[in-house]
Design a protein around this motif. Structure first.
Motif, PDB file in Angstrom:
ATOM      1  N   LYS A 136       0.824  -1.200   0.000  1.00  0.00           N
ATOM      2  CA  LYS A 136       0.000   0.000   0.000  1.00  0.00           C
ATOM      3  C   LYS A 136       0.863   1.257   0.000  1.00  0.00           C
ATOM      4  O   LYS A 136       2.029   1.226   0.411  1.00  0.00           O
ATOM      5  CB  LYS A 136      -0.925   0.005   1.222  1.00  0.00           C
ATOM      6  N   HIS A 187     -14.220   2.666  -3.703  1.00  0.00           N
ATOM      7  CA  HIS A 187     -12.886   2.482  -4.273  1.00  0.00           C
ATOM      8  C   HIS A 187     -11.870   3.277  -3.459  1.00  0.00           C
ATOM      9  O   HIS A 187     -11.455   4.379  -3.812  1.00  0.00           O
ATOM     10  CB  HIS A 187     -12.877   2.908  -5.737  1.00  0.00           C
ATOM     11  N   GLU A 203      -8.358   2.504  -0.501  1.00  0.00           N
ATOM     12  CA  GLU A 203      -7.319   1.515  -0.199  1.00  0.00           C
ATOM     13  C   GLU A 203      -7.813   0.426   0.743  1.00  0.00           C
ATOM     14  O   GLU A 203      -7.451  -0.745   0.604  1.00  0.00           O
ATOM     15  CB  GLU A 203      -6.086   2.209   0.388  1.00  0.00           C
ATOM     16  N   GLN A 235      -7.472  -3.821  -5.561  1.00  0.00           N
ATOM     17  CA  GLN A 235      -6.252  -4.198  -6.288  1.00  0.00           C
ATOM     18  C   GLN A 235      -5.914  -5.665  -6.099  1.00  0.00           C
ATOM     19  O   GLN A 235      -5.456  -6.333  -7.031  1.00  0.00           O
ATOM     20  CB  GLN A 235      -5.079  -3.332  -5.833  1.00  0.00           C
ATOM     21  N   LEU A 286     -10.279   6.279  -5.951  1.00  0.00           N
ATOM     22  CA  LEU A 286      -9.303   5.477  -6.693  1.00  0.00           C
ATOM     23  C   LEU A 286      -9.856   4.882  -7.984  1.00  0.00           C
ATOM     24  O   LEU A 286      -9.167   4.112  -8.651  1.00  0.00           O
ATOM     25  CB  LEU A 286      -8.782   4.336  -5.807  1.00  0.00           C
ATOM     26  N   LYS A 333      -7.614   5.348 -11.130  1.00  0.00           N
ATOM     27  CA  LYS A 333      -6.361   4.594 -11.031  1.00  0.00           C
ATOM     28  C   LYS A 333      -6.607   3.092 -11.166  1.00  0.00           C
ATOM     29  O   LYS A 333      -5.818   2.377 -11.786  1.00  0.00           O
ATOM     30  CB  LYS A 333      -5.675   4.890  -9.695  1.00  0.00           C
ATOM     31  N   LEU A 334      -7.712   2.621 -10.587  1.00  0.00           N
ATOM     32  CA  LEU A 334      -8.012   1.193 -10.652  1.00  0.00           C
ATOM     33  C   LEU A 334      -8.357   0.763 -12.078  1.00  0.00           C
ATOM     34  O   LEU A 334      -7.983  -0.333 -12.513  1.00  0.00           O
ATOM     35  CB  LEU A 334      -9.152   0.847  -9.688  1.00  0.00           C
TER      36      LEU A 334
END
Length: 432
Positions: free
Chosen positions: A158, A244, A246, A251, A275, A278-279
């Motif tokens: 992370k 979405h 962390e 991921q 996120l 980015k995902l």
């Protein structure tokens, strides 16, 4: 016997999920057997935002429930501005002040209403136990959560800020559970404690020497049903639901899918968050873009329809107590593949899913991929698992939960009466 029950719920809503939905479902089901007075302070995004509840109560009659809106005072509102600005830890200072207002409202209520049991219901976090145990009434606290220790192996891939955040949370949990006099007193004063997880149950025993019931804050609402037509398809539909961020750890799911050899699958991703962009880029980097459909935020009806049409639900969260989506999946006969920890590890078993042990990140990735490869190679296993999931789901229906809560309330009253009788019998010792 019907009881008069005072409940502190803080966050409650007929239309939102998570803590709001857990409190709402508890209140609605309890109201079929008992008369309730419910203190609350939020039904929308922030402390004091109660538009949804006000509108609902104007348009609907709720039998056996009196909702008492407790607005935060000036200082609580002011401090909560920092929480709105993104400094989340300041919420607890504001929430502490709100609990004082709730206590005053409870004291005023007791002047005219004979309450049998007080229930400090939610939010489930242990950090702010409120003050209702001071009312001198039989008191139940829980389900209590937030006591988990996040395994450092889940943090290693992370970003630095996320690792720092979760490490600080572990440290703060250790300090507060071990050294907060107010939290210790609340654990000691409640007549009956309810833990949201089995790990929390053990923590309460170790830290405070108290036994507690194990009962998740979530349960199954509505009918349990299985859409068997989905098994006519050659494509195995996987579903991942959540914000979405962390902590939800999408991921890990993507990395595992990159190792899956079989091609007969499709992943439906429900939810949005900071996120998302980015995902999506990361999924494209793994060459998964043609296998994933990003649905964004769906209303509950659409989300449940998507869940019912799925063959397997995947949950990869780093830290949860009992996510509602696990129970929603179960109610549709959809098994869950999960990391074996926290509430998911307690609820999911071989009858309703697959558990992957916490390990180093590459090991977990390959373990998830291996399980998916086996299921994709033998999709008939998912049909068998769906049938056992449906059967197992009945254990989490609300009629059974109500029976448990009735036992808890009766026990709280009995223990409180025994404690009062002991004090009267030994009052000379107290004076001395």
């Amino acid at each position: 016997m019907n009881k008069n029950i005072l409940i502190s719920a803080y966050a409650i809503s007929p239309s939102k999920g998570s803590e709001y939905g857990a409190a709402w479902n508890t209140v609605m089901n309890l109201s079929t057997r008992h008369k309730l007075w419910v203190l609350y302070g939020m039904s929308d995004d922030h402390m004091g935002d109660t538009q949804t509840m006000r509108r609902y109560l104007l348009e609907n009659k709720v039998d056996n429930v009196t909702f008492i809106e407790v607005q935060p005072g000036f200082f609580a509102r002011t401090i909560n501005l920092l929480n709105k600005a993104g400094l989340g830890w300041f919420f607890y200072f504001a929430y502490y002040l709100w609990q004082k207002e709730a206590y005053k409202a409870a004291q005023k209520l007791l002047e005219t209403v004979d309450i049998d049991v007080v229930h400090q219901l939610g939010p489930i976090g242990y950090r702010e136990p409120g003050f209702l145990y001071k009312l001198g009434k039989p008191t139940v606290w829980g389900p209590i959560g937030g006591m988990m220790v996040i395994d450092e192996r889940l943090m290693r891939n992370k970003p630095l800020t996320t690792r720092i955040k979760f490490t600080l949370k572990n440290i703060i949990n250790w300090v507060q559970l071990g050294y907060s006099p107010r939290i210790k007193k609340a654990f000691e004063q409640a007549d009956v404690l309810i833990s949201a997880t089995k790990t929390g149950q053990q923590t309460i025993s170790n830290r405070f020497g108290r036994d507690s019931y194990y009962l998740s804050e979530q349960g199954i609402i509505g009918e349990i049903s299985l859409n068997e037509t989905k098994f006519d398809s050659d494509i195995v539909k996987l579903v991942w639901c959540g914000t979405h961020i962390e902590r939800k750890n999408l991921q890990l799911c993507l990395d595992a899918l990159a190792y899956v050899k079989n091609e007969n699958w499709q992943l439906n991703v429900l939810g949005t968050g900071p996120l998302t962009g980015k995902l999506k880029q990361y999924a494209a980097k793994l060459d998964l873009q043609d296998k994933i459909i990003w649905h964004g935020h769906l209303n509950r009806t659409a989300a449940m329809s998507m869940m019912a049409a799925s063959h397997l639900h995947i949950i990869t969260s780093i830290a949860e107590d009992n996510p509602a989506v696990v129970f929603e999946a179960m109610s549709c006969g959809v098994p869950s593949l999960t990391i074996d920890h926290h509430g998911m590890g307690d609820v999911i078993c071989s009858k309703c899913g697959i558990k992957v042990q916490v390990d180093e990140y590459p090991v977990m990735v390959k373990s998830i991929a291996a399980n998916l490869n086996e299921l994709l190679a033998k999709p008939q296993l998912l049909k068998i698992l769906a049938q056992t999931t449906i059967a197992y789901a009945a254990a989490f229906k609300w009629d059974k939960r109500l029976d448990t809560l009735d036992d808890i309330y009766t026990k709280a009253i009995r223990l409180h009466e025994q404690s009062a009788a002991y004090l009267v019998a030994n009052e000379n010792l107290i004076v001395l």
